[in-house]
Each structure stands twice: as C-alpha cells, then as structure tokens.
Motif scaffolding. Structure first.
Motif, PDB file in Angstrom:
ATOM      1  N   LEU A 186      -1.974   1.449  14.995  1.00  0.00           N
ATOM      2  CA  LEU A 186      -2.341  -0.115  14.744  1.00  0.00           C
ATOM      3  C   LEU A 186      -2.274  -1.088  16.243  1.00  0.00           C
ATOM      4  O   LEU A 186      -3.398  -1.175  16.946  1.00  0.00           O
ATOM      5  N   ARG A 187      -1.782  -0.184  16.604  1.00  0.00           N
ATOM      6  CA  ARG A 187      -0.939  -1.448  18.099  1.00  0.00           C
ATOM      7  C   ARG A 187      -1.878  -0.884  18.762  1.00  0.00           C
ATOM      8  O   ARG A 187      -2.242  -1.401  19.926  1.00  0.00           O
ATOM      9  N   PHE A 211     -10.723  -1.532   5.622  1.00  0.00           N
ATOM     10  CA  PHE A 211     -10.150  -2.766   5.125  1.00  0.00           C
ATOM     11  C   PHE A 211      -9.589  -3.214   6.437  1.00  0.00           C
ATOM     12  O   PHE A 211      -8.827  -3.670   6.906  1.00  0.00           O
ATOM     13  N   ILE A 212      -8.185  -2.241   7.603  1.00  0.00           N
ATOM     14  CA  ILE A 212      -7.480  -2.410   8.029  1.00  0.00           C
ATOM     15  C   ILE A 212      -8.164  -2.410   9.587  1.00  0.00           C
ATOM     16  O   ILE A 212      -7.589  -3.810   9.827  1.00  0.00           O
ATOM     17  N   ASP A 229      -5.149  -8.007  10.480  1.00  0.00           N
ATOM     18  CA  ASP A 229      -3.471  -7.876  11.527  1.00  0.00           C
ATOM     19  C   ASP A 229      -2.400  -8.163  11.214  1.00  0.00           C
ATOM     20  O   ASP A 229      -2.833  -8.970  10.092  1.00  0.00           O
ATOM     21  N   ASN A 230      -1.696  -8.808  12.751  1.00  0.00           N
ATOM     22  CA  ASN A 230      -0.350  -8.632  11.799  1.00  0.00           C
ATOM     23  C   ASN A 230      -0.123  -8.297  10.046  1.00  0.00           C
ATOM     24  O   ASN A 230       0.198  -8.464   9.311  1.00  0.00           O
ATOM     25  N   PHE A 231       0.133  -6.917  10.582  1.00  0.00           N
ATOM     26  CA  PHE A 231       1.026  -5.582   9.967  1.00  0.00           C
ATOM     27  C   PHE A 231       2.535  -5.306  10.076  1.00  0.00           C
ATOM     28  O   PHE A 231       2.875  -5.983  10.672  1.00  0.00           O
ATOM     29  N   VAL A 232       3.290  -5.475   8.389  1.00  0.00           N
ATOM     30  CA  VAL A 232       4.647  -5.261   8.768  1.00  0.00           C
ATOM     31  C   VAL A 232       4.107  -4.039   7.352  1.00  0.00           C
ATOM     32  O   VAL A 232       3.574  -3.409   6.319  1.00  0.00           O
ATOM     33  N   ILE A 233       4.771  -3.217   7.229  1.00  0.00           N
ATOM     34  CA  ILE A 233       5.084  -1.643   6.978  1.00  0.00           C
ATOM     35  C   ILE A 233       6.148  -1.230   6.742  1.00  0.00           C
ATOM     36  O   ILE A 233       7.231  -1.782   7.278  1.00  0.00           O
ATOM     37  N   LEU A 234       6.281  -0.775   5.310  1.00  0.00           N
ATOM     38  CA  LEU A 234       7.669  -1.275   4.494  1.00  0.00           C
ATOM     39  C   LEU A 234       7.991   0.527   3.912  1.00  0.00           C
ATOM     40  O   LEU A 234       6.734   1.212   4.209  1.00  0.00           O
TER      41      LEU A 234
END
Ligand SMILES: [Mn+2]
Length: 315
Positions: free
Chosen positions: A40-41, A10-11, A15-20
């Motif tokens: 991810l980067r 899935f990952i 793209d364009n991930f916000v990690i909480l």
C-alpha cells in the motif's frame, strides 16, 4: 464473499489503512500484514500494521525500514483473522468497522464490508500475494521476505498436507524476487532459544515407555522450567517429542501446572483416537492430538493417562 478483483478495486479507491493481526501473532498474520502495508505504501497510500505486544526479534526483518505513519484511520483490513474472538485488544475498537477481511480459514465468521476467504490456500500470504499481483505492484526483496514468511511458517516449511502446487509456484516467484528463503527457514525452523534446548535436555531425561514401547511418556515440572529459564513460548511443541520416536503409537506429555495438578497432551500416529483417550479423563480434542487435566501426584497422573492409552490401544 467478494472476488479479489472487487477487493483490489475497493483498495485502489481508499487510503489511510489500518491492518489488524490476530492475537498470539504467527508468521502468517504478521507476514500478511507487513506485506500488504509495504504494498500500500508503494501505491503512495498511508498504512500501518497493528500487532499484539512487541514484534518478536525473529520477525524484526518484516518491519525493516518501516516507520509508523500518522493519519486518521479510514480503512480497516484484517489478515489471517478467522473470528472476532481472535481480534484480542483490537476487538472493541474495530469489530464493527472492518472494511476488508482477507483470510484462509474455512470457519471464518468475521463481519466485514468486503470479505475474501480462500480455504484452499495453505497460508493467507498466498492470498496477499495474489492481491499484490492484481494491484500490479513490483515485489522487492523486503516484500518478498514478508510473503515468504507466512507461506513457510503455515506449511511447516512446505512439509504439511496443506501445500499445493500453487504454494510452490508462489514460493518460486518469491525466490525470483529475491526473498532470503534459506535464511528465513533457518531462523523459523532451525533456531531454538537456549532455554528451549535446556528444557528439551531435561524432558528427554524423563522419557519412559509402556505397552511394549508403543506408548512414550515425558513430563515437565515447574522446577525444570525454572532451571532451564523457560517461559511458555519455549515449551511450544514439546508435546510432539515423544511421538517422534520410531515405533511409538501414542506420545504423552505431562506438564505440571500447580500443586498435584497436571495438564496432559496426547499425540497419536493416526491409528488411535487421542480424543477418546483424553475423553476418559474429562478432556478432548482431535483424533491425532488431544488434551486433558488430572489432579494427583505425578505418578498418579502418569498411571491414569497410561491406563487410558492402553485401553485405546487394545480397541
Ligand atoms: Mn494462517
């Protein structure tokens, strides 16, 4: 529940991930988030970490050489967050938009499109390590530092009963990848603020014993905190001090919270029920650690809690 393989696939397609991260951020939620963000980067994806408040100085290396990226959020990931109530300021905006939840709390009740919870993992960073392995990313020293931070902090420096052989194997791999384990251990476990040392010095001066030295009592007052320059963060774990004394079964710590008002923490060695002791005064908690609040002068409060402790000792 999903497998880590499913989450990996899935990952890869997003793209364009916000990690909480969770409120009152600790080493595990922060280590998990910055490790995943770096990974991810490395895959040339956009990713940012969101935290509550400023990153504490002792964790500053986690975000070393990382700049906030500008993008529209497409994928929301939560790390080490067991419950929506722990999302703090992020709850309103993100609660219904979580794509991936990665955690290690058995009681996890998050709603997410995909979810991976391994309650046998001592730290969530162990889950993140496995995910990064599946993503086939080479772990550089900075990434290794992030993962190591969550593992060492959630295990009390490999001291708690949650440590498994896998915990040790992953830590060994991270050392091979160049993590600065000794330096991180020193900062996390052997470094105290001056205010903390000052308050400890005052707390030890208040030490009293009861019931043939089986009960140890200490206290803090607002005056003491002021003299020491201590804030709440500096008082964290103070309640563990009286129970550390050899031969003590029950450690009691009173904290003056207002005029004639005390918050009391009780820690036992496991032979006596702290929740029973605190229950007598309207509080509660776990078998070995519990709390309650008492109105009255300091001496009245000590008398009340010591009486409750003595009753439990005699049971
Ligand atoms: Mn954790």
């Amino acid at each position: 529940m999903n497998s880590l393989n499913e989450i990996t696939e899935f990952i890869k397609g997003r793209d364009n991930f916000v990690i909480l991260t969770h409120i009152y951020p600790d080493g595990d939620t922060l280590g998990s988030a910055y490790a995943l963000c770096r990974a991810l980067r490395t895959l040339k994806k956009n990713a940012n970490v969101l935290i509550h408040g400023d990153l504490a100085d002792k964790y500053s290396y986690l975000e070393k050489d990382m700049k906030e990226q500008v993008f529209d959020c497409e994928t929301v990931v939560t790390v080490d967050i067991a419950s929506p109530s722990l999302m703090g300021d992020f709850r309103e905006e993100y609660e219904d938009k979580i794509d991936v939840c990665i955690d290690h709390h058995a009681a996890n009740d998050m709603n997410a499109r995909m979810k991976y919870v391994d309650a046998d993992a001592a730290s969530n960073c162990e889950n993140i390590y496995r995910l990064i392995e599946l993503l086939d990313i080479e772990i550089d020293p900075a990434l290794a530092d992030c993962i190591y931070t969550g593992i060492c902090t959630d295990t009390g420096c490999f001291k708690f009963t949650n440590v498994t052989p896998d915990t040790m194997r992953i830590a060994a791999k991270l050392m091979e990848c160049g993590c600065r384990s000794a330096e991180i251990n020193r900062v996390m476990f052997d470094t105290k603020s001056l205010a903390r040392i000052n308050i400890e010095r005052e707390v030890l001066n208040t030490l009293r014993f009861y019931a043939d030295n089986k009960i140890a009592v200490v206290y803090t007052t607002r005056d003491m905190e002021k003299r020491a320059g201590a804030v709440d963060q500096d008082l964290e774990g103070i309640a563990a001090i009286p129970r550390q004394i050899e031969g003590v079964c029950t450690g009691v710590t009173l904290k003056e919270k207002g005029d004639n008002y005390y918050r009391i923490s009780v820690r036992t060695n496991g032979d006596h029920d702290a929740s029973m002791i605190c229950g007598k005064l309207g509080g509660g908690g776990h078998f070995a650690a519990a709390g309650c609040s008492v109105n009255g002068t300091l001496e009245e409060a000590i008398k009340a809690i010591v009486r409750a402790c003595v009753e439990e000792l005699g049971r």
